[in-house]
Design an enzyme around this catalytic site. Structure first.
Site, PDB file in Angstrom:
ATOM      1  N   ASP A   1       0.832  -1.195   0.000  1.00  0.00           N
ATOM      2  CA  ASP A   1       0.000   0.000   0.000  1.00  0.00           C
ATOM      3  C   ASP A   1       0.869   1.249   0.000  1.00  0.00           C
ATOM      4  OD1 ASP A   1       1.027  -0.049   2.552  1.00  0.00           O
ATOM      5  OD2 ASP A   1      -0.893   0.158   3.583  1.00  0.00           O
ATOM      6  N   ASP A  46       3.572  -7.245   8.334  1.00  0.00           N
ATOM      7  CA  ASP A  46       2.814  -6.138   7.749  1.00  0.00           C
ATOM      8  C   ASP A  46       1.959  -5.453   8.811  1.00  0.00           C
ATOM      9  OD1 ASP A  46       0.205  -5.024   6.461  1.00  0.00           O
ATOM     10  OD2 ASP A  46       1.600  -5.162   4.786  1.00  0.00           O
TER      11      ASP A  46
END
Length: 301
Positions: free
Chosen positions: A188, A270
């Site tokens: 992202d 993450d």
């Protein structure tokens, strides 16, 4: 949280950065899209979750595919009302969200008996099989790009949907997957910024200048794909290094019983990096090793 709510949240989990909040200081602009629910005010991803929770509390069956597939039962104007903002700025890509809700509802009704449970069952405990089922049937999850003549599959949101099932159900029931460690990180905006901060990624001066000017990077452009692809590989290298350190600790342990250390996968890394990125948002934007997040307006992340 039910599997139906997880599906709906991850179906709409994309593009929350604000057009008015371009400074990226960590302090939301007063005009930024915002939703109040339960006496608290939310921005970013949590604003969308708050809007969904608000609708469910109002008695709107928003997690029922037959309901959100139909314009008769759920008109476009009602969807706009559900995601209404407390501020001037509205939720980004609202028309895309309406289109995606409709498509997903119709696919679930026509192909999977009106329930995401049947997608999970069809995967037979394989996270990779479920990612393939999701990306094959729901176009908004099909996060692909062409890079140097090759097709690159990033599939950020499909993988995070599987990871959320795994985490929420604690690897049991709907969230039990025998190959969960095959899931990569979720490429992202914030994770690449943090990887740069910790010198796990390097950016060219040309790219740094582009980010500093706040220029948009088109989804699928070479630079955007490089940022996301290298972020995935950087987290894989971090994972491998952590596993090496765990093995060394176990080998060096003087205890009669071997140390029991939990396996580390890309999902956990993450989650940690993203939480750090949000907590240290001001430092990442202003500190010595700072870089602005790249800006790509996309339904894929």
């Amino acid at each position: 949280m039910t599997q139906a709510r997880i599906f709906l949240v991850d179906l709409l989990n994309f593009s929350f950065w604000s057009d008015v909040d371009i400074a990226d200081t960590g302090d939301p602009h007063p005009d930024r899209y915002r939703v109040t629910f339960g006496g608290a005010s939310y921005t970013g991803y949590w604003s969308m979750v708050a809007a969904i929770n608000r609708a469910l509390e109002e008695g709107i069956p928003l997690t029922t595919p037959e309901f959100f597939a139909s314009e008769t039962s759920l008109p476009d104007e009602e969807i706009k009302r559900i995601f209404r903002s407390d501020t001037i700025e509205q939720i980004p890509l609202l028309n895309d969200r309406i289109r995606i809700i409709r498509e997903a509802g119709k696919v679930l009704v026509e192909k999977f008996g009106g329930s995401f449970i049947n997608c999970i069952a069809q995967a037979q405990g394989s996270s990779l099989a479920l990612v393939n089922i999701i990306t094959s049937n729901f176009s908004s999850f099909r996060d692909e790009a062409a890079f140097c003549g090759r097709k690159v599959q990033i599939n950020k949101r499909a993988q995070i949907l599987v990871a959320d099932l795994w985490a929420c159900f604690q690897n049991q029931g709907y969230g039990e997957f025998h190959d969960i460690d095959e899931i990569t990180m979720f490429a992202d905006y914030r994770v690449p910024q943090t990887l740069y901060h910790f010198q796990c990624l390097q950016y060219s001066q040309e790219l740094l200048d582009i980010l500093d000017r706040g220029e948009l990077l088109p989804n699928g452009s070479p630079v955007e794909v490089e940022i996301r692809g290298n972020s995935i590989w950087a987290v894989e290298l971090i994972r491998k290094r952590i596993q090496e350190l765990i093995r060394k600790e176990q080998e060096l342990s003087s205890s009669e019983e071997p140390l029991k250390m939990q396996a580390v996968n890309a999902i956990l890394i993450d989650f940690f990096i993203w939480d750090f990125a949000k907590a240290a948002q001001q430092d990442l934007a202003r500190g010595q090793r700072s870089v602005k997040v790249h800006r790509t307006r996309s339904v894929f992340y």
